[in-house]
Scaffold this motif. Structure first.
Motif, PDB file in Angstrom:
ATOM      1  N   TYR B  30       0.867  -1.183   0.000  1.00 36.42           N
ATOM      2  CA  TYR B  30       0.000   0.000   0.000  1.00 36.42           C
ATOM      3  C   TYR B  30       0.901   1.230   0.000  1.00 36.42           C
ATOM      4  O   TYR B  30       2.121   1.109   0.203  1.00 36.42           O
ATOM      5  N   TYR B  32       1.844   3.817   1.818  1.00 37.18           N
ATOM      6  CA  TYR B  32       2.826   4.174   2.827  1.00 37.18           C
ATOM      7  C   TYR B  32       3.932   3.123   2.934  1.00 37.18           C
ATOM      8  O   TYR B  32       5.106   3.453   3.080  1.00 37.18           O
ATOM      9  N   GLN B  47       6.070  12.297  -2.321  1.00 44.48           N
ATOM     10  CA  GLN B  47       4.792  11.587  -2.198  1.00 44.48           C
ATOM     11  C   GLN B  47       3.731  12.117  -3.147  1.00 44.48           C
ATOM     12  O   GLN B  47       2.864  11.368  -3.592  1.00 44.48           O
ATOM     13  N   SER B  48       3.843  13.418  -3.443  1.00 46.26           N
ATOM     14  CA  SER B  48       2.837  13.973  -4.370  1.00 46.26           C
ATOM     15  C   SER B  48       3.060  13.453  -5.790  1.00 46.26           C
ATOM     16  O   SER B  48       2.223  13.638  -6.659  1.00 46.26           O
ATOM     17  N   TYR B  51       1.704   8.835  -5.521  1.00 40.90           N
ATOM     18  CA  TYR B  51       0.316   8.354  -5.588  1.00 40.90           C
ATOM     19  C   TYR B  51      -0.305   8.542  -6.976  1.00 40.90           C
ATOM     20  O   TYR B  51      -0.918   7.609  -7.504  1.00 40.90           O
ATOM     21  N   LEU B  54       1.147   5.839  -9.215  1.00 42.33           N
ATOM     22  CA  LEU B  54       0.525   4.513  -9.054  1.00 42.33           C
ATOM     23  C   LEU B  54      -0.770   4.418  -9.859  1.00 42.33           C
ATOM     24  O   LEU B  54      -1.060   3.415 -10.499  1.00 42.33           O
ATOM     25  N   ARG B  75      -6.902  -0.156   3.432  1.00 43.66           N
ATOM     26  CA  ARG B  75      -5.702   0.209   2.676  1.00 43.66           C
ATOM     27  C   ARG B  75      -5.832  -0.254   1.244  1.00 43.66           C
ATOM     28  O   ARG B  75      -6.366  -1.329   0.970  1.00 43.66           O
ATOM     29  N   LYS B  76      -5.310   0.574   0.368  1.00 49.11           N
ATOM     30  CA  LYS B  76      -5.363   0.214  -1.040  1.00 49.11           C
ATOM     31  C   LYS B  76      -4.034  -0.434  -1.414  1.00 49.11           C
ATOM     32  O   LYS B  76      -2.983   0.208  -1.333  1.00 49.11           O
ATOM     33  N   TYR B  78      -1.425  -2.242  -4.056  1.00 55.96           N
ATOM     34  CA  TYR B  78      -1.066  -2.295  -5.479  1.00 55.96           C
ATOM     35  C   TYR B  78      -0.137  -3.475  -5.696  1.00 55.96           C
ATOM     36  O   TYR B  78       0.729  -3.761  -4.859  1.00 55.96           O
TER      37      TYR B  78
END
Lengths: 320, 115
Positions: B30, B32, B47-48, B51, B54, B75-76, B78
């Motif tokens: 996920y 984080y 971080q910007s 996401y 992804l 939580r998502k 991937y």
């Protein structure tokens, strides 16, 4: 609503509806992961600082460009401006000058007339520059955002284009062409309004310097000359550099200019007798002599200016 | 001088970001945990950028995502799709070739200078 949700809302309100809920949930769980079990604002702010400006994050989620016009379009954008802006400015200048000359100028003085004409033309030019830039920019802004990634909306540069590039030394600047247009129109305007604009001013009043009937007599010549001048200016505008035919036409034009000016200036009754007698009352020197010298110096100036222009064209076109 | 170096390094790393992210998604991650995994490998990703990246990879069919709601917070996750696995392997070959070429260029340059 706590600040975390405010942040998430700032992001999701700027992305397409379809992905809003999913992004919101993911951001929520990510921010919670980042802050751990620390509920303080300090921890939250640190996490949000890492995620950065919500506008930028939203733009990246929505795959929106963060620029007005990207490098793929920028040179085309500048090229279009370079083509359109001079045309727009030229047209507006001409129209504004024509429009102003059409107004009656009986009540205003010379200086007032000039200042007003200057201000109005300036305002019109400013207006058209702003409008042109705005609409071109808007068009490219839309192209930038509608053309799929990786596609080139305009034909790309090819080496063959170099064959069409003319040497700079023989090019004609847009400024000088613009000057030709404006000068021609101003000349005609001055001629038509000579009665109001060219006057002898004395304490006892003012009087037209030139004889209106003489001017009227030569009016068709002046109009023909102006039309010739405009035609030459348009020709210059289309080819944009000195070619042999253009230089020859331009030479002919200058010779005709000298001829017509000489024809008008050398009319014996060009200067009105009223104006002469009016001046004679004011000054002690011989007015006839003054006016003769005045006319001669105007004529010589015209001849010099015309010969310089004529020679410039011929030299640039033939010296190669 | 160090400013120049820093900007060159940033530029050099930028292109390797996708391959780094894909490499970590052989097992489900996920957001984080992915950031942490990359940080452990000394890759500091904005971080910007991550996401949205992804999501783009998902749109391109290289990763798939699923929500896990069994834990304390949803939580998502991937993970690489079969296509993504292929792409990762191909990118890996590219990377190795590039690395070899550059090594040859750089060390060959030294030989030339010393001879």
């Amino acid at each position: 609503m706590n600040l975390r949700d405010v942040y998430i809302d700032e992001v999701t309100s700027r992305i397409p509806e379809s992905m809003r809920q999913d992004v919101a949930l993911e951001l929520e769980s990510t921010i919670d992961d980042m802050t751990g079990n620390d509920p303080s604002d300090t921890a939250l702010f640190e996490a949000l600082r890492q995620l950065g400006d919500p506008h930028i994050l939203a733009a990246r989620y929505a795959n929106r460009p963060l620029h007005l016009i990207g490098p793929a379009l920028f040179t085309q954008y500048v090229n279009v401006i370079k083509i359109v802006l001079p045309i727009a400015v030229t047209l507006v200048t001409i129209l504004s000058v024509i429009g102003y000359l059409n107004n009656s100028i009986d009540d205003t003085s010379w200086s007032q007339f000039l200042i007003q004409a200057f201000l109005q033309t300036g305002a019109a030019i400013f207006n058209v520059v702003v409008q042109t830039l705005f609409w071109i920019t808007l068009t490219f802004f839309i192209i930038e955002r509608t053309v799929p990634e990786g596609e080139v909306p305009f034909s790309s540069w090819k080496p063959e284009q170099l064959k069409k590039v003319k040497p700079r030394s023989t090019s004609i600047s847009l400024g000088s062409i613009l000057f030709d247009f404006v000068a021609t129109i101003l000349m005609v305007g001055l001629y038509v309004n000579a009665e109001q604009l060219i006057r002898v001013v004395t304490d006892s009043g003012s009087y037209p310097l030139l004889n209106a009937s003489v001017l009227d007599q030569f009016f068709p010549f002046v109009i023909a000359l102006a039309a010739f001048g405009i035609a030459i200016a348009i020709y210059k505008w289309m080819v944009r550099h000195w070619t042999k035919p253009l230089a020859l036409w331009n030479a002919l034009f200058n010779i005709v200019w000298i001829a017509v000016t000489a024809l008008i200036l050398l009319q014996p009754d060009l200067i009105s007798s009223d104006a002469i007698s009016l001046m004679a009352d004011q000054v002690s020197i011989d007015v006839e002599t003054i006016s003769r010298w005045g006319i001669r110096s105007v004529l010589i100036t015209v001849i010099i200016v015309c010969i310089i222009d004529l020679a410039e064209g011929l030299i640039k076109a033939f010296r190669r | 001088m160090s400013d120049v170096k820093a900007s060159l390094v940033t530029e050099l790393r930028r292109g390797t970001l996708t391959i780094a992210v894909l490499s970590q998604l052989k097992t489900p991650q996920y957001g984080y945990s992915l950031v942490q995994a990359l940080l452990d490998a000394d890759i500091n990703i904005d971080q910007s950028t991550l996401y949205p990246l992804l999501r783009r990879l998902e749109k391109q069919g290289l990763v798939t995502s699923s929500w896990d709601t069994t834990e304390s917070r949803p939580r998502k996750y991937y993970v690489l799709s079969p296509d993504g696995m292929d792409i990762l392997n191909e990118l890996y070959v590219e990377w190795m070739n590039m690395s070899k070429t550059l090594t040859r260029l750089i060390e060959g340059g030294n030989d030339h200078e010393s001879s």
